[in-house]
Design a protein around this motif. Structure first.
Motif, PDB file in Angstrom:
ATOM      1  N   GLU A   1       2.481  36.256  29.478  1.00 50.50           N
ATOM      2  CA  GLU A   1       1.550  35.766  28.309  1.00 50.50           C
ATOM      3  C   GLU A   1       1.145  36.875  27.654  1.00 50.50           C
ATOM      4  O   GLU A   1       1.079  37.036  26.293  1.00 50.50           O
ATOM      5  CB  GLU A   1       0.477  34.951  28.849  1.00 50.50           C
ATOM      6  CG  GLU A   1       1.005  33.472  29.380  1.00 50.50           C
ATOM      7  CD  GLU A   1       1.332  32.510  28.327  1.00 50.50           C
ATOM      8  OE1 GLU A   1       1.065  32.725  27.157  1.00 50.50           O
ATOM      9  OE2 GLU A   1       2.252  31.848  28.833  1.00 50.50           O
ATOM     10  N   TYR A   2       0.731  38.131  28.396  1.00 52.38           N
ATOM     11  CA  TYR A   2       0.362  39.355  27.711  1.00 52.38           C
ATOM     12  C   TYR A   2       1.424  39.938  26.881  1.00 52.38           C
ATOM     13  O   TYR A   2       1.266  40.566  25.853  1.00 52.38           O
ATOM     14  CB  TYR A   2      -0.328  40.292  28.705  1.00 52.38           C
ATOM     15  CG  TYR A   2      -0.893  41.721  28.170  1.00 52.38           C
ATOM     16  CD1 TYR A   2      -2.041  41.410  27.695  1.00 52.38           C
ATOM     17  CD2 TYR A   2      -0.183  42.746  28.162  1.00 52.38           C
ATOM     18  CE1 TYR A   2      -2.853  42.892  27.358  1.00 52.38           C
ATOM     19  CE2 TYR A   2      -0.572  43.923  27.510  1.00 52.38           C
ATOM     20  CZ  TYR A   2      -1.759  43.899  27.044  1.00 52.38           C
ATOM     21  OH  TYR A   2      -2.608  44.916  26.757  1.00 52.38           O
ATOM     22  N   THR A   3       2.484  39.995  27.422  1.00 52.21           N
ATOM     23  CA  THR A   3       3.812  40.564  27.043  1.00 52.21           C
ATOM     24  C   THR A   3       4.113  39.957  25.403  1.00 52.21           C
ATOM     25  O   THR A   3       4.386  40.480  24.488  1.00 52.21           O
ATOM     26  CB  THR A   3       4.671  40.731  27.785  1.00 52.21           C
ATOM     27  OG1 THR A   3       4.640  41.440  28.970  1.00 52.21           O
ATOM     28  CG2 THR A   3       6.188  41.320  27.039  1.00 52.21           C
ATOM     29  N   GLN A   4       3.948  38.603  25.470  1.00 49.39           N
ATOM     30  CA  GLN A   4       4.436  37.919  24.632  1.00 49.39           C
ATOM     31  C   GLN A   4       3.179  38.016  23.197  1.00 49.39           C
ATOM     32  O   GLN A   4       3.549  38.154  22.234  1.00 49.39           O
ATOM     33  CB  GLN A   4       4.338  36.232  24.751  1.00 49.39           C
ATOM     34  CG  GLN A   4       5.167  35.938  25.408  1.00 49.39           C
ATOM     35  CD  GLN A   4       5.757  34.406  25.781  1.00 49.39           C
ATOM     36  OE1 GLN A   4       4.448  33.877  25.787  1.00 49.39           O
ATOM     37  NE2 GLN A   4       6.656  34.079  26.425  1.00 49.39           N
ATOM     38  N   SER A   5       2.111  38.202  23.795  1.00 52.97           N
ATOM     39  CA  SER A   5       0.842  38.657  22.710  1.00 52.97           C
ATOM     40  C   SER A   5       1.158  39.960  22.212  1.00 52.97           C
ATOM     41  O   SER A   5       1.008  40.340  21.000  1.00 52.97           O
ATOM     42  CB  SER A   5      -0.321  38.508  23.301  1.00 52.97           C
ATOM     43  OG  SER A   5      -1.510  39.112  22.521  1.00 52.97           O
ATOM     44  N   VAL A   6       1.680  41.132  22.907  1.00 56.95           N
ATOM     45  CA  VAL A   6       1.830  42.144  22.582  1.00 56.95           C
ATOM     46  C   VAL A   6       3.094  42.123  21.389  1.00 56.95           C
ATOM     47  O   VAL A   6       3.148  42.598  20.320  1.00 56.95           O
ATOM     48  CB  VAL A   6       2.318  43.219  23.682  1.00 56.95           C
ATOM     49  CG1 VAL A   6       2.812  44.585  23.143  1.00 56.95           C
ATOM     50  CG2 VAL A   6       1.085  43.578  24.378  1.00 56.95           C
ATOM     51  N   LEU A   7       4.164  41.573  21.702  1.00 57.39           N
ATOM     52  CA  LEU A   7       5.368  41.295  20.706  1.00 57.39           C
ATOM     53  C   LEU A   7       4.600  40.651  19.389  1.00 57.39           C
ATOM     54  O   LEU A   7       5.026  41.030  18.528  1.00 57.39           O
ATOM     55  CB  LEU A   7       6.478  40.658  21.507  1.00 57.39           C
ATOM     56  CG  LEU A   7       6.942  41.065  22.520  1.00 57.39           C
ATOM     57  CD1 LEU A   7       8.035  40.316  23.019  1.00 57.39           C
ATOM     58  CD2 LEU A   7       7.626  42.096  22.154  1.00 57.39           C
TER      59      LEU A   7
ATOM     60  N   ALA B   1      -6.163  38.169  16.032  1.00 56.55           N
ATOM     61  CA  ALA B   1      -6.348  37.236  17.045  1.00 56.55           C
ATOM     62  C   ALA B   1      -5.627  37.555  18.314  1.00 56.55           C
ATOM     63  O   ALA B   1      -5.867  37.665  19.367  1.00 56.55           O
ATOM     64  CB  ALA B   1      -5.642  35.861  16.627  1.00 56.55           C
ATOM     65  N   GLU B   2      -4.404  38.367  17.983  1.00 55.82           N
ATOM     66  CA  GLU B   2      -3.843  39.053  19.234  1.00 55.82           C
ATOM     67  C   GLU B   2      -4.619  40.212  19.969  1.00 55.82           C
ATOM     68  O   GLU B   2      -4.267  40.078  21.222  1.00 55.82           O
ATOM     69  CB  GLU B   2      -2.074  39.529  18.858  1.00 55.82           C
ATOM     70  CG  GLU B   2      -1.496  38.336  18.237  1.00 55.82           C
ATOM     71  CD  GLU B   2      -1.217  37.324  19.277  1.00 55.82           C
ATOM     72  OE1 GLU B   2      -1.254  37.563  20.638  1.00 55.82           O
ATOM     73  OE2 GLU B   2      -0.830  35.982  19.270  1.00 55.82           O
TER      74      GLU B   2
END
Length: 366
Positions: free
Chosen positions: A231-237, A98-99
């Motif tokens: 938001e993108y960085t949180q998804s990467v993490l 999903a990420e």
């Protein structure tokens, strides 16, 4: 007379002593011969088994059954943990996918927003040019009309050819024309502001697109695009956490699979033990040492002898060999033998209580 009686009694006593000595010596020799015969029989004979009746209440059966139940309980606990780890692994994989999908869609959406801002900026820029051109013409026309109208109105009013009310009405129209010029100027400023906002948004989207996955801060970022990049960085993490969890859970699952494999092998050995076959009912078996196993094939006749080796008769046959090695004490010696258990199919039930049964044929052919 008394001397003769005494001599006779002494002779009888000596004879009795000699007879008793001979009898005792014969008994000793017979016992020694019996001992040596028994020892020689077990040294040279490999056609004997020791029968045993296994019952559900036998201590060995109960102990092995309890051990099997404990092992099955531990295996069931491992299986439950395996299912839990497998579910967590599937959840980690779903999160990871999903990420990844979100990040791909985020890049596509970012490019789409940038393209949309570019198109809108070009349209507004073209509209601004057209608006400036039309606004200039309108303003020039209004200024020319206003000058002419004011001069003509003033001349007519001075010549008493126009009423005061008409003059006021004309001035009102001229004021409305001036107001329209101001509105055109304000619209021009609004278009400039919208173009500037679009330019900054486009530059921010470009900076965000170029800065994805980088540690430095590219020029042109705005607060809105910075929040999008967050938001993108949180998804990467979240993807990194899911990837680490997936690897850890895969190792845990592999370890559980190995443990379950060992448990299943252990349970297979336990369930194939001869004693567990007697859990539900009595089972007549016989211990066969490894050196006697070649003579204990399935279907081999069994003989019971009244005096161990003589007066023998057939009482049944050997059944299938039971899986698993067992140890049992030698019938006459103080050491243990390694061997296996075989089922017995006896026609004579009391034969199961014998110490020995003979395989194939009577030991002395008697």
């Amino acid at each position: 007379m008394n001397q003769q009686v005494a001599n006779r009694l002494n002779a009888l006593a000596v004879s009795a002593y000699k007879v008793m000595g001979s009898v005792l010596l014969a008994l000793i020799l017979l016992g020694l011969l019996s001992f040596l015969s028994v020892q020689g029989f077990f040294l040279s004979n490999t056609r004997w088994v020791t029968p045993t009746i296994l019952s559900p209440t036998d201590p060995n059966v109960l102990q092995l059954n309890a051990q099997a139940a404990q092992q099955e309980s531990e295996r069931d606990a491992l299986q439950a943990k395996q299912r839990e780890v497998a579910n967590r692994l599937q959840e980690a994989v779903r999160t990871l996918n999903a990420e990844k999908s979100f990040q791909q869609r985020f890049v596509v959406a970012l490019k789409g927003e940038k393209s949309s801002r570019d198109k809108l900026a070009r349209r507004l820029s073209a509209l601004r040019q057209e608006y400036l051109r039309a606004g200039g013409e309108i303003a020039e026309s209004n200024r020319a009309y206003s000058g002419l109208a004011r001069t003509r109105t003033s001349a007519l009013y001075d010549a008493k050819l126009m009423e005061r009310e008409a003059v006021l009405t004309m001035n009102h129209h001229l004021a409305q024309m001036a107001q329209s010029n101001l509105s055109l100027a304000q619209e021009t400023v609004d278009l400039d502001m919208r173009l500037d906002i679009l330019r900054r948004e486009r530059e921010g989207l470009t900076a965000a697109e170029n800065g994805l996955g980088r540690d430095d801060a590219p020029e042109g970022l705005t607060t809105d695009t910075l929040l999008l990049e967050r938001e993108y960085t949180q998804s990467v993490l979240a993807q990194a956490r899911a990837e680490a969890q997936r690897k850890s859970l895969e190792k845990d699952l592999q370890a559980l699979d190995d443990s379950l494999r060992r448990f299943n092998q252990l349970l297979k050995v336990v369930h194939e033990a001869p004693y567990l076959k007697a859990v539900e009912q009595n089972l007549t078996v016989a211990f066969v040492p490894y050196e006697n196993l070649a003579n204990a094939r399935e279907g081999t006749s069994l003989y019971r002898c009244a005096l161990k080796v003589i007066w023998c008769r057939e009482v049944g046959v050997v059944g299938p060999v039971l899986e698993g090695e067992v140890t049992q004490q030698h019938p006459i010696r103080q050491y243990h033998l390694r061997g296996v258990m075989v089922e017995l199919q006896l026609r004579d039930a009391p034969s199961a209580r014998e110490e020995l049964l003979h395989l194939g044929r009577p030991p002395l052919m008697l």
